[in-house]
Enzyme design. Structure first.
Site, PDB file in Angstrom:
ATOM      1  N   ARG A  52       0.965  -1.223  -0.113  1.00 47.93           N
ATOM      2  CA  ARG A  52      -0.248  -0.184  -0.009  1.00 47.93           C
ATOM      3  C   ARG A  52       0.939   1.253  -0.151  1.00 47.93           C
ATOM      4  O   ARG A  52       0.694   2.169  -0.524  1.00 47.93           O
ATOM      5  CB  ARG A  52      -0.893  -0.082   1.255  1.00 47.93           C
ATOM      6  CG  ARG A  52      -1.993   0.914   1.169  1.00 47.93           C
ATOM      7  CD  ARG A  52      -3.002   0.877   2.384  1.00 47.93           C
ATOM      8  NE  ARG A  52      -2.454   1.053   3.554  1.00 47.93           N
ATOM      9  CZ  ARG A  52      -3.166   0.957   4.833  1.00 47.93           C
ATOM     10  NH1 ARG A  52      -4.564   0.839   4.700  1.00 47.93           N
ATOM     11  NH2 ARG A  52      -2.729   1.266   5.782  1.00 47.93           N
ATOM     12  N   LYS A 151      -2.726   6.915   1.092  1.00 54.84           N
ATOM     13  CA  LYS A 151      -2.429   7.273   2.387  1.00 54.84           C
ATOM     14  C   LYS A 151      -1.157   8.291   2.642  1.00 54.84           C
ATOM     15  O   LYS A 151      -0.204   8.196   2.759  1.00 54.84           O
ATOM     16  CB  LYS A 151      -1.934   5.874   3.588  1.00 54.84           C
ATOM     17  CG  LYS A 151      -2.086   6.098   5.009  1.00 54.84           C
ATOM     18  CD  LYS A 151      -2.325   4.734   5.620  1.00 54.84           C
ATOM     19  CE  LYS A 151      -1.832   4.854   6.850  1.00 54.84           C
ATOM     20  NZ  LYS A 151      -3.156   5.557   7.825  1.00 54.84           N
ATOM     21  N   GLU A 184     -16.397   6.309   5.967  1.00 53.89           N
ATOM     22  CA  GLU A 184     -15.469   5.815   6.730  1.00 53.89           C
ATOM     23  C   GLU A 184     -15.163   6.704   8.179  1.00 53.89           C
ATOM     24  O   GLU A 184     -15.842   7.831   7.796  1.00 53.89           O
ATOM     25  CB  GLU A 184     -13.959   5.303   6.333  1.00 53.89           C
ATOM     26  CG  GLU A 184     -13.233   6.527   5.763  1.00 53.89           C
ATOM     27  CD  GLU A 184     -11.828   6.161   5.446  1.00 53.89           C
ATOM     28  OE1 GLU A 184     -11.199   5.066   5.578  1.00 53.89           O
ATOM     29  OE2 GLU A 184     -11.478   7.087   4.383  1.00 53.89           O
TER      30      GLU A 184
HETATM   31  N1  PXG Z   1      -9.136   5.151   7.310  1.00 55.86           N
HETATM   32  C1  PXG Z   1      -8.421   5.767   7.343  1.00 55.86           C
HETATM   33  C2  PXG Z   1      -8.467   7.071   6.947  1.00 55.86           C
HETATM   34  C3  PXG Z   1      -6.968   5.479   7.858  1.00 55.86           C
HETATM   35  O1  PXG Z   1      -6.102   6.580   8.136  1.00 55.86           O
HETATM   36  C4  PXG Z   1      -7.934   3.283   8.336  1.00 55.86           C
HETATM   37  C5  PXG Z   1      -8.947   3.568   7.716  1.00 55.86           C
HETATM   38  C6  PXG Z   1      -7.698   1.964   8.816  1.00 55.86           C
HETATM   39  O2  PXG Z   1      -6.659   1.345   8.096  1.00 55.86           O
HETATM   40  P1  PXG Z   1      -5.788  -0.023   8.259  1.00 55.86           P
HETATM   41  O3  PXG Z   1      -5.098  -0.139   7.301  1.00 55.86           O
HETATM   42  O4  PXG Z   1      -5.032   0.660   9.307  1.00 55.86           O
HETATM   43  O5  PXG Z   1      -6.830  -1.033   8.956  1.00 55.86           O
HETATM   44  C7  PXG Z   1      -6.973   4.273   8.457  1.00 55.86           C
HETATM   45  C8  PXG Z   1      -5.665   3.800   9.152  1.00 55.86           C
HETATM   46  C9  PXG Z   1      -2.601   6.936  13.529  1.00 55.86           C
HETATM   47  C10 PXG Z   1      -2.909   5.965  12.516  1.00 55.86           C
HETATM   48  O6  PXG Z   1      -1.268   7.109  14.013  1.00 55.86           O
HETATM   49  C11 PXG Z   1      -4.017   6.018  11.673  1.00 55.86           C
HETATM   50  C12 PXG Z   1      -4.133   4.865  11.120  1.00 55.86           C
HETATM   51  C13 PXG Z   1      -3.721   3.587  11.246  1.00 55.86           C
HETATM   52  C14 PXG Z   1      -2.604   3.618  12.112  1.00 55.86           C
HETATM   53  C15 PXG Z   1      -2.329   4.625  13.011  1.00 55.86           C
HETATM   54  O7  PXG Z   1      -3.413   8.074  13.457  1.00 55.86           O
HETATM   55  N2  PXG Z   1      -5.204   4.957  10.108  1.00 55.86           N
END
Ligand code: PXG
Length: 287
Positions: A52, A151, A184
């Site tokens: 990703r 991301k 989301e």
């Molecule tokens: N939507 C958004 C907008 C995110 O930023 C997710 C969904 C979930 O994705 P994953 O791949 O984690 O299942 C995210 C993930 C942080 C932090 O420190 C943010 C995320 C993941 C880990 C840490 O703010 N966001």
């Protein structure tokens, strides 16, 4: 003693981990990142996260100065240098330092930064009691403006929505897309259960395709539940039997109310609890 940070190809002390004030990651949010868990000394779903990261970089025309295999080795080395068995990896790639101005041709040396640290989690009662949510008025980025599938270091869209959640006394907030469909949350994907079917917005709702989301969909299918990716409205959410969020930090967490409507009977539902247990088994078994 501070953390050991990977920066510019070396592992250095936290105090020495510094980058230029001219880095476009800072000046413009021009860069990409990943957040990955470490469970039992292993980097969880390492390859999907690295894939990703490279896809996000490709979308913004950023060439990462390491091959994926080298990136994987650098993450492993950073985890090891910090003696972590459970924790969190923040992987950041910036555009690098340049002149003031948007032109990427005037930047050089994209920076790869790897931080491995412990992680602060929601308190245990969030998992036993579930969380409350509100819908933010800030809509998720339009895919044609900046795809939510990237991301990127530009998280203001999510931060503006998160502020609305915080103001309402909540730890997350629901975001809709420009069509008014459910997208989301600010850092988590959303699921509902209705009549035993597990439903989540599809990628074309304009969401980050969460790694946890995909893992939980696999677990749900293996457990024999029907899983659907589809368009969802807020009404679908209000009348759901169960609701939960997935994310790297949150794992699987029940939602028991949205905009003052209690979801189901107002307690974490049985399928949600089962999926949390299956996810914990997956992450804590050393698999
Ligand atoms: N939507 C958004 C907008 C995110 O930023 C997710 C969904 C979930 O994705 P994953 O791949 O984690 O299942 C995210 C993930 C942080 C932090 O420190 C943010 C995320 C993941 C880990 C840490 O703010 N966001």
């Amino acid at each position: 003693m501070g953390l050991k940070i990977y920066l510019a190809g070396k592992i250095v002390d936290e105090a020495d981990a510094k980058i230029s004030v001219f880095d476009h990651g800072l000046l413009y949010g021009d860069g990409v990142f990943e957040g990955i868990r470490i469970y039992g000394g292993k980097v969880f779903l390492h390859h999907p996260h690295i894939d990703r990261l490279y896809e996000s970089a490709k979308a913004i025309r950023l060439t990462i100065p390491l091959k994926p295999a080298e990136m994987i080795a650098a993450v492993e080395a950073t985890v090891k240098a910090n003696n972590l068995t459970d924790g969190y990896v923040r992987l950041v790639v910036t555009r690098g330092a340049g002149s003031l101005g948007l032109d990427i041709r005037k930047t050089s040396n994209p920076q790869v930064i790897i931080i491995a640290d412990t992680i602060s989690l929601y308190p245990p009662e969030t998992y036993t009691k579930g969380m409350h949510l509100v819908t933010a008025s800030t809509i998720r980025n339009h895919s044609a403006a900046l795809s939510p599938r990237i991301k990127s270091l530009n998280y203001l869209n999510n931060i503006m929505a998160r502020i609305e959640g915080t103001d309402a006394g909540m730890v997350e907030a629901l975001m809709l897309n420009h069509k008014g469909e459910v997208a989301e949350c600010t850092g988590d994907n959303i699921f509902i259960v209705k009549h035993g079917v597990v439903r989540t917005p599809s990628r074309d709702a304009g969401i980050l395709e969460g790694i946890t989301r995909n893992a939980v969909m696999d677990l749900a299918r293996e457990a024999g539940y029907r899983v659907e990716e589809c368009s969802l409205t807020r009404h679908d959410l209000y009348v759901a039997d169960e609701m939960f969020l997935t994310g790297t930090a949150a794992e699987v967490v029940a939602v028991v109310s949205l905009d003052g409507r209690s979801i189901g009977n107002g307690e974490p539902g049985p399928i949600t609890r089962n999926l949390l247990a299956l996810f914990q088994k997956l992450t804590r078994s050393g698999a």
